[in-house]
Scaffold this active site. Structure first.
Site, PDB file in Angstrom:
ATOM      1  N   ARG A  21       0.826  -1.212   0.000  1.00  0.00           N
ATOM      2  CA  ARG A  21       0.000   0.000   0.000  1.00  0.00           C
ATOM      3  C   ARG A  21       0.861   1.264   0.000  1.00  0.00           C
ATOM      4  O   ARG A  21       0.585   2.187  -0.775  1.00  0.00           O
ATOM      5  CB  ARG A  21      -0.960  -0.023   1.193  1.00  0.00           C
ATOM      6  CG  ARG A  21      -2.084  -1.034   1.051  1.00  0.00           C
ATOM      7  CD  ARG A  21      -2.947  -1.073   2.294  1.00  0.00           C
ATOM      8  NE  ARG A  21      -2.184  -1.483   3.458  1.00  0.00           N
ATOM      9  CZ  ARG A  21      -2.608  -1.378   4.722  1.00  0.00           C
ATOM     10  NH1 ARG A  21      -3.802  -0.858   4.967  1.00  0.00           N
ATOM     11  NH2 ARG A  21      -1.854  -1.794   5.719  1.00  0.00           N
ATOM     12  N   ASN A  39      -6.356  -2.534   2.001  1.00  0.00           N
ATOM     13  CA  ASN A  39      -6.312  -3.993   2.123  1.00  0.00           C
ATOM     14  C   ASN A  39      -7.714  -4.529   2.346  1.00  0.00           C
ATOM     15  O   ASN A  39      -8.551  -3.875   2.978  1.00  0.00           O
ATOM     16  CB  ASN A  39      -5.475  -4.411   3.341  1.00  0.00           C
ATOM     17  CG  ASN A  39      -3.991  -4.462   3.043  1.00  0.00           C
ATOM     18  OD1 ASN A  39      -3.576  -4.416   1.902  1.00  0.00           O
ATOM     19  ND2 ASN A  39      -3.197  -4.554   4.101  1.00  0.00           N
TER      20      ASN A  39
END
EC number: 6.2.-.-
Length: 753
Positions: A21, A39
């Site tokens: 990320r 996520n």
């Protein structure tokens, strides 16, 4: 002026816990992309908005420039409606019920973190729990998905302001690193005495001083406790053996760095890459003459198991000691590695405990590998490798649980195209190991969202793994013959489906004819097999006792060859009192099941030449026989192939050759080499016979005997010289640690039928 477009992106693979990320955030800012990333239980999701050219470049870089620990399996893209967004942000994780996210294995400390830890000053100088998005604990601390701090054993450690700042800074390498911590807010070390009371002084410094004085310490690592002693301190190593009840099995050694490792073992470039890579397994490599380790570290073994530090704690201790030290699993006898309650469980073994307060959720042993022709040959697949999935040759029609074998157990859960082979569980011989097996299955089911509809198991009715499978309700059970599972594992390891000629040489496996197989020639694909040949079967006097006492197998083989006229050999004289009873047992078949096992043939030869009459761990006699081989010996004992198109290798001919040379005064090293060469040549000739019958030109080699690099090299070279394509293992072990993978792909192939 270009028109703004928006896309939805899903990235699947090992993309959680690896800094994916933050990487996406940084990449979006670089390309001028707006949107968000997060996520969920399936991996990483994102929405990206920008002009078409920028979006294309952004998507291309997602895979091309992914973080070093990431494994991008698939990127799915679909159009979305532009919303005129500005800026790019990381959003909260979603807890959608569908689970397909992958979990990263635990990874060795990266160079940046090592530099921080070993620097003379700084916030994390000397801090044993330093990590970032490129390294540190993953699998051993995760309790659930998605991979967020609240789903790890770090949940109880609230971040301090400095760690919060790093965690939230897109330009920091700890941006969204879930285990991030420092001395102000993270776990802490303690050094305890044998009674569990704290010892004074800085824990690592004092622990090093104790080791230098010849003491034995229990050290809490990533996946459990290890027992440590100075590798060159003969008394300390012998004392460790005595306390641990591990008389002969080699210990692993941790070297402070690659240079130190090169004083212990011979490293070619491929071996060096394995040793220094991010997985940091125990590498079995040729021991150098004069290596500075005690004789008791690896008695009678030409190889040495060496590893490098893979946590900051190991790094700090290794640098303080500046010399190799034994680091072996913290357990007693055949129990699994201890990962909690160490002062109670290891009180009789350790003089002290270097421990900490970060809980371990999944106990995980060190991985062990050899290198064969530049590729890894796994011996034990565990820390650093698990739970990275293996790709199966074909998709699984329904979710599968494969329960594995009794020894060196692993289990396997599979769905879609992925197979998740577990960490090393061990031998299912006691309650603690069985509990580790059942708890591990439950954990994997929860992590990967796999609810098995098909359960595969070994044919042996007394295996605890078989009984577990047959006790499950609401599933279809599939029995898989042990050696078919071995060959299927080798096929799947190489991404193939067969058919092939399979050579499965191992200890013992329950055969379809109710005898004990182990020297098998199969014509097989994933769905089925034909037993097309084998080693000649002999009685196994005493059943399981013959595994523990190889001299019994020697008596059986000698009796099969010579009848009542066995030559006056040392082994006969050593066991004069018991010889008649054991040979009578073999002759009558009373408590003497037939076996075609290659492992038991190795045992017999090892006992005949005087290597070992009894063993203290599985395969010991065969391993020590391999260590004796004279590398320059080209001679080979001839072995007849009986039974025409279904060849039966006459192991008795090899035994006859061994006895003849021993009586003739030939050195044991020459005898060991000629036996290896003879068995290899007989196996190659048998495969050639099967090619003439089947037309197959590919051979798969599997089974624990093929951990023997001398035999493996001679068989592979011989087959290649005959024009065969040869498949060997590189992702799962050839031993029983790979059986669960084979069971899973066999069950899937039958499910498709």
């Amino acid at each position: 002026m270009s028109t703004s477009e928006r896309i939805r992106i899903r990235v699947e693979g090992i993309v959680q816990g690896v800094g994916f990320r933050p990487f996406v955030h940084e990449l979006a800012c670089e390309h001028g992309i707006a949107g968000f990333v997060g996520n969920d239980s399936g991996g990483v999701f994102a929405e990206a908005e920008g002009d078409r050219a920028r979006l294309r470049a952004f998507v291309a870089d997602l895979e091309r420039r992914a973080p070093v620990l990431a494994v991008v399996e698939r990127i799915n893209i679909e159009p979305a409606v532009p919303v005129g967004a500005a800026g790019f942000r990381i959003v909260a994780s979603s807890t959608a019920p569908a689970r397909s996210a992958l979990i990263s294995p635990d990874t060795a400390t990266c160079a940046d973190c090592v530099a921080e830890v070993t620097a003379p000053s700084g916030r994390r100088s000397g801090y044993a729990f330093t990590n970032c998005t490129a390294c540190g604990p993953r699998f051993t601390i995760i309790t659930d998905v998605p991979y967020d701090r609240r789903h790890t054993t770090m949940a109880g450690f609230g971040m301090c302001a400095d760690c919060e700042r790093e965690y939230g800074d897109p330009g920091d390498r700890r941006f969204h690193a879930q285990p991030v911590c420092c001395p102000a807010c993270g776990p802490s070390l303690r050094l305890l005495g044998p009674d569990g009371a704290p010892l004074p002084g800085e824990p690592v410094e004092t622990a090093a001083l104790l080791l230098l004085r010849g003491r034995i310490l229990a050290i809490k690592g990533l996946g459990g406790y290890h027992l440590a002693a100075l590798a060159d301190h003969e008394h300390a190593v012998r004392e460790l053996r005595a306390r641990k009840h591990r008389e002969d099995k080699p210990f692993a050694v941790m070297a402070p760095g690659e240079a130190a490792a090169r004083t212990l073992v011979r490293l070619d470039p491929a071996a060096a890459r394995v040793l220094t890579g991010i997985r940091r397994p125990v590498l079995l490599a040729p021991r150098l003459p004069g290596a500075p380790v005690a004789d008791a570290v690896a008695p009678g073994n030409r190889d040495l198991g060496v590893m490098l530090p893979y946590t900051p704690l190991h790094e700090l201790l290794a640098r303080r000691l500046a010399r190799p030290f034994v680091l072996t699993s913290g357990n007693v006898s055949d129990e699994p590695i201890v990962y909690r309650d160490a002062p109670e469980r290891l009180a009789a073994v350790a003089d002290g405990f270097l421990t900490h307060d970060r809980p371990i959720h999944v106990r995980t042993d060190d991985s062990v590998v050899r290198v064969f022709r530049g590729r890894e040959l796994p011996v034990r697949r565990s820390r650093g490798y698990v739970p990275a999935p293996l790709t199966a040759p074909r998709p699984f029609p329904r979710p599968v649980l494969a329960c594995g074998a009794e020894l060196k157990n692993t289990f396997c859960l599979a769905k879609g195209i992925r197979a998740f082979v577990s960490h090393h569980i061990g031998d299912l011989a006691n309650h603690e190991t069985l509990r580790s097996f059942t708890e591990g299955i439950a954990h994997f089911r929860r992590l990967f969202g796999i609810d098995p509809a098909v359960v595969a198991h070994d044919l042996h009715p007394e295996y605890l793994s078989t009984k577990y499978a047959l006790d499950l309700d609401g599933v279809d059970t599939v029995g898989v013959q042990h050696h078919h599972a071995h060959i299927a594992a080798c096929l799947a390891d190489n991404g193939e489906t067969g058919p092939v000629i399979g050579v499965a040489f191992d200890g013992l496996g329950f055969g379809t004819d109710a005898t004990l197989w182990g020297g098998e020639l199969l014509v097989a694909d994933l769905a089925g097999f034909e037993r097309a040949g084998h080693l000649e079967a002999v009685p196994m006097p005493g059943g399981a006792a013959a595994v523990r006492e190889p001299w019994r197998m020697a008596a059986s083989h000698l009796g099969s060859v010579y009848g009542d006229a066995v030559p006056d050999l040392d082994i006969v004289r050593r066991h004069r009192d018991r010889w008649p009873a054991v040979t009578a047992m073999a002759r009558t078949g009373l408590n003497a099941p037939l076996t075609s096992s290659a492992g038991r043939l190795f045992d017999a030869v090892a006992a005949i030449v005087g290597v070992r009459d009894t063993v203290r761990y599985e395969g010991q006699a065969a391993i020590e026989l391999e260590q004796l081989v004279a590398p320059d010996e080209q001679g080979a004992y001839p072995a007849e192939l009986k039974n025409g198109a279904e060849p039966v290798i006459a192991g008795g001919d090899l035994v006859r050759g061994v006895v003849g040379d021993l009586l003739g005064g030939v050195a044991v090293e020459r005898v060991a080499a000629r036996f290896h060469n003879g068995l290899a040549r007989a196996a190659v000739r048998a495969v050639v016979v099967l090619r003439e019958r089947t037309g197959l030109g590919t051979v798969a080699l599997s089974g624990g005997v093929f951990q023997n690099l001398v035999l493996l090299e001679r068989v592979v070279s011989g087959l290649e010289a005959e024009g065969f394509r040869v498949l060997v293992h590189s992702r799962v072990p050839p031993n029983d640690g790979g059986v669960s993978f084979g069971q899973a792909v066999v069950a899937a192939a039958r499910d498709r039928a």
